[in-house]
Scaffold this motif. Structure first.
Motif, short mmCIF file in Angstrom:
data_model
loop_
_atom_site.label_atom_id
_atom_site.label_comp_id
_atom_site.label_asym_id
_atom_site.label_seq_id
_atom_site.Cartn_x
_atom_site.Cartn_y
_atom_site.Cartn_z
N LYS A 18 0.85 -1.19 0.00
CA LYS A 18 0.00 0.00 0.00
C LYS A 18 0.88 1.24 0.00
O LYS A 18 1.98 1.23 0.57
CB LYS A 18 -0.91 0.04 1.23
N MET A 19 0.41 2.30 -0.63
CA MET A 19 1.12 3.58 -0.62
C MET A 19 0.08 4.69 -0.59
O MET A 19 -0.93 4.61 -1.29
CB MET A 19 2.03 3.71 -1.84
N GLN A 20 0.34 5.70 0.21
CA GLN A 20 -0.58 6.83 0.27
C GLN A 20 0.04 8.11 -0.25
O GLN A 20 -0.67 9.04 -0.61
CB GLN A 20 -1.09 7.03 1.71
N ALA A 21 1.37 8.15 -0.31
CA ALA A 21 2.04 9.36 -0.77
C ALA A 21 3.42 9.01 -1.32
O ALA A 21 4.01 7.99 -0.93
CB ALA A 21 2.18 10.37 0.37
N ILE A 22 3.90 9.86 -2.21
CA ILE A 22 5.29 9.73 -2.65
C ILE A 22 5.89 11.13 -2.75
O ILE A 22 5.28 12.04 -3.31
CB ILE A 22 5.42 8.95 -3.97
N ILE A 23 7.05 11.28 -2.13
CA ILE A 23 7.79 12.54 -2.14
C ILE A 23 8.91 12.43 -3.19
O ILE A 23 9.61 11.42 -3.25
CB ILE A 23 8.37 12.87 -0.74
N VAL A 24 9.05 13.43 -4.03
CA VAL A 24 9.98 13.38 -5.16
C VAL A 24 10.81 14.65 -5.20
O VAL A 24 10.26 15.75 -5.09
CB VAL A 24 9.24 13.24 -6.50
N ASN A 25 12.12 14.52 -5.38
CA ASN A 25 12.96 15.70 -5.61
C ASN A 25 13.73 15.57 -6.90
O ASN A 25 14.05 14.46 -7.34
CB ASN A 25 13.93 15.95 -4.45
N SER A 26 14.04 16.68 -7.51
CA SER A 26 14.98 16.72 -8.62
C SER A 26 16.18 17.55 -8.19
O SER A 26 16.17 18.18 -7.14
CB SER A 26 14.32 17.32 -9.87
N GLY A 27 17.24 17.50 -8.99
CA GLY A 27 18.44 18.25 -8.65
C GLY A 27 19.50 17.44 -7.94
O GLY A 27 20.66 17.86 -7.86
N ASN A 28 19.14 16.28 -7.40
CA ASN A 28 20.09 15.40 -6.72
C ASN A 28 19.51 14.00 -6.70
O ASN A 28 18.40 13.80 -6.21
CB ASN A 28 20.36 15.88 -5.29
N ALA A 29 20.26 13.02 -7.23
CA ALA A 29 19.76 11.65 -7.34
C ALA A 29 19.86 10.87 -6.03
O ALA A 29 19.25 9.81 -5.90
CB ALA A 29 20.53 10.89 -8.43
N ASN A 30 20.64 11.36 -5.07
CA ASN A 30 20.92 10.60 -3.84
C ASN A 30 21.28 9.15 -4.20
O ASN A 30 20.73 8.21 -3.64
CB ASN A 30 19.74 10.65 -2.87
N SER A 31 22.22 9.02 -5.11
CA SER A 31 22.65 7.71 -5.59
C SER A 31 24.15 7.56 -5.39
O SER A 31 24.90 8.53 -5.57
CB SER A 31 22.31 7.57 -7.08
N CYS A 32 24.58 6.36 -5.01
CA CYS A 32 25.99 6.10 -4.70
C CYS A 32 26.46 7.02 -3.59
O CYS A 32 27.56 7.59 -3.63
CB CYS A 32 26.86 6.25 -5.95
N THR A 33 25.62 7.16 -2.55
CA THR A 33 25.91 8.06 -1.44
C THR A 33 26.01 7.30 -0.11
O THR A 33 25.99 7.92 0.96
CB THR A 33 24.81 9.14 -1.34
N GLY A 34 26.09 5.97 -0.18
CA GLY A 34 26.38 5.15 0.99
C GLY A 34 25.35 5.22 2.10
O GLY A 34 24.16 5.47 1.87
N LYS A 35 25.82 5.02 3.34
CA LYS A 35 24.94 4.99 4.50
C LYS A 35 24.25 6.33 4.71
O LYS A 35 23.08 6.37 5.14
CB LYS A 35 25.74 4.61 5.75
N GLN A 36 24.95 7.42 4.42
CA GLN A 36 24.34 8.74 4.57
C GLN A 36 23.15 8.90 3.63
O GLN A 36 22.11 9.45 4.00
CB GLN A 36 25.36 9.84 4.31
N GLY A 37 23.31 8.39 2.41
CA GLY A 37 22.22 8.46 1.44
C GLY A 37 20.98 7.70 1.90
O GLY A 37 19.85 8.19 1.75
N MET A 38 21.19 6.51 2.46
CA MET A 38 20.05 5.74 2.96
C MET A 38 19.39 6.47 4.13
O MET A 38 18.14 6.55 4.20
CB MET A 38 20.50 4.35 3.41
N ALA A 39 20.19 7.01 5.03
CA ALA A 39 19.64 7.75 6.17
C ALA A 39 18.82 8.95 5.68
O ALA A 39 17.73 9.23 6.21
CB ALA A 39 20.76 8.21 7.09
#
Length: 407
Positions: A74-95
């Motif tokens: 189930k999903m009720q909302a999705i938050i989306v940003n552009s300008g930064n993929a937050n990819s290959c950013t390790g533990k900080q990225g997951m946090a």
């Protein structure tokens, strides 16, 4: 697929068209000026389905969303940003991705496991969390066109236009609405890349059946487009179905199941073609149709090879009827066929018959190739397999855009 007689395109094409959906998009400061933070919300928890990039490197927000889809259903909302993929950013990225999920849930007063997260932009840079979290507090989704257009604008990166579509059909005597918004104009490749797609519907359907429908449709829509052959780390298509149309629960045994599938297919195909047409620097949409392959899978393989060929793409850009590039791509596709049975057309012009060239008007074909949409047809005469693929031409601007992307 055959056309559903009750399916109609809707003129007000926005992601909040189905009952119970709201959206918005704002500028929070991840980009210099343009909108960069978006929110899509359903009034009630919705059944959810998702398909995700096959790249081994998978971005933190994608992993969070995949967790919601696969464990919550189930999903009720999705938050989306552009300008930064937050990819290959390790533990900080997951946090950071989990923080986006948590803070959005708190803003809406819902459970965090009902919130998806999506990001797009430069890979390998740590997210600027302060402006992002301040931005979340300023998000007020609405069910009006203004909110939906803000959402579509805020998810864009190198896109030149927003990508929106919407259809309605009738199921169990109830009007059911489907809407979609996507971003993507480069690095699009079968199994997806640098593409985000969001589809909403007020249809009543369980997540498992929604997932099966989306998977089959993705193979012949989003996975049948290519711009440059690369596959990125963030990309997904998510479908939310909140049931507020109040039709009877849809399953493959429902008498109007095909109406649902074909309308979802129409939304997906529209978005896929819009992405292909908006390839970075593109001036033309290329459609390749393959007929007479041994199987549908073989046909799609040939179509995607042709539309993805740099030599074919540059020939189309230059309005050059160089069918040798097409036949070379067909030959390296990996499909099995008799080269002496192949027929090739560009537009209505027959260029190759039984594997041999036939006369055609260079002038007429040059004029056809100057159009913004070009169709190539390949007939293999090996069976009943059929397939379509979409792509774009390869231009000087593509090199310029990608040579300076980070600057």
């Amino acid at each position: 697929m055959t056309t559903v007689t009750t399916m109609k395109s809707i003129s007000y094409k926005n992601i909040a068209s189905p009952k119970g959906f709201k959206a918005t998009g704002i500028h929070c400061g991840l980009k210099h000026k343009k909108k960069d933070l978006a929110l899509l919300v359903s009034d009630v928890p919705a059944s959810v389905a998702g398909v995700f990039t096959t790249n081994v490197f998978q971005a933190a927000p994608l992993l969070v969303t995949k967790e919601v889809v696969q464990t919550t259903g189930k999903m009720q909302a999705i938050i989306v940003n552009s300008g930064n993929a937050n990819s290959c950013t390790g533990k900080q990225g997951m946090a950071d991705a989990y923080t986006m999920q948590q803070k959005t849930a708190e803003k809406l007063g819902i459970n965090p496991n009902l919130v998806g997260v999506a990001s797009t932009g430069v890979i390998g840079e740590i997210m600027k969390m302060e402006p992002l979290l301040e931005g979340i507090q300023k998000l007020y989704p609405i069910d009006e066109l203004e909110g939906a257009m803000g959402f579509a604008q805020a998810i864009m990166t190198t896109d030149t236009v927003t990508k929106n579509t919407s259809y309605k059909t009738t199921i169990d005597g109830k009007e059911v609405i489907f809407a979609g918004t996507a971003k993507g104009s480069g690095m699009i490749e079968p199994n997806m890349a640098t593409m985000l797609g969001f589809i909403t519907t007020d249809a009543n359907i369980e997540s498992n059946h929604l997932q099966a429908a989306l998977k089959s449709i993705t193979d012949v829509t989003f996975n049948s487009i290519t711009v440059d052959g690369d596959t990125s780390t963030n990309d997904m298509v998510v479908v939310m179905a909140n049931g507020l149309a109040e039709n009877n629960t849809l399953t493959p045994d429902h008498p109007e199941w095909e109406s649902f599938v074909q309308t979802l297919h129409a939304v997906s195909q529209d978005l896929a073609k819009m992405i292909a047409k908006d390839g970075e620097g593109a001036t033309k949409l290329i459609e390749v149709e393959v007929q007479g392959a041994a199987t549908d899978e073989e046909a799609r393989k040939v179509a995607k090879t042709v539309v993805g060929s740099p030599l074919v793409k540059t020939a189309i850009f230059g309005s050059d009827a160089n069918w040798g590039r097409i036949i070379a791509a067909v030959g390296r596709s990996g499909a099995k066929f008799d080269p002496n049975e192949v027929k090739i057309k560009i537009g209505d012009a027959n260029l190759v018959e039984k594997g041999e060239p036939i006369p055609f008007s260079e002038e007429d074909l040059f004029n056809y190739l100057k159009q913004h949409e070009v169709k190539i047809t390949v007939e293999l005469n090996q069976g009943d397999g059929q397939g379509l693929a979409w792509g774009c031409d390869l231009t000087y601007d593509y090199v310029q855009i990608n040579a300076t992307y980070r600057s």
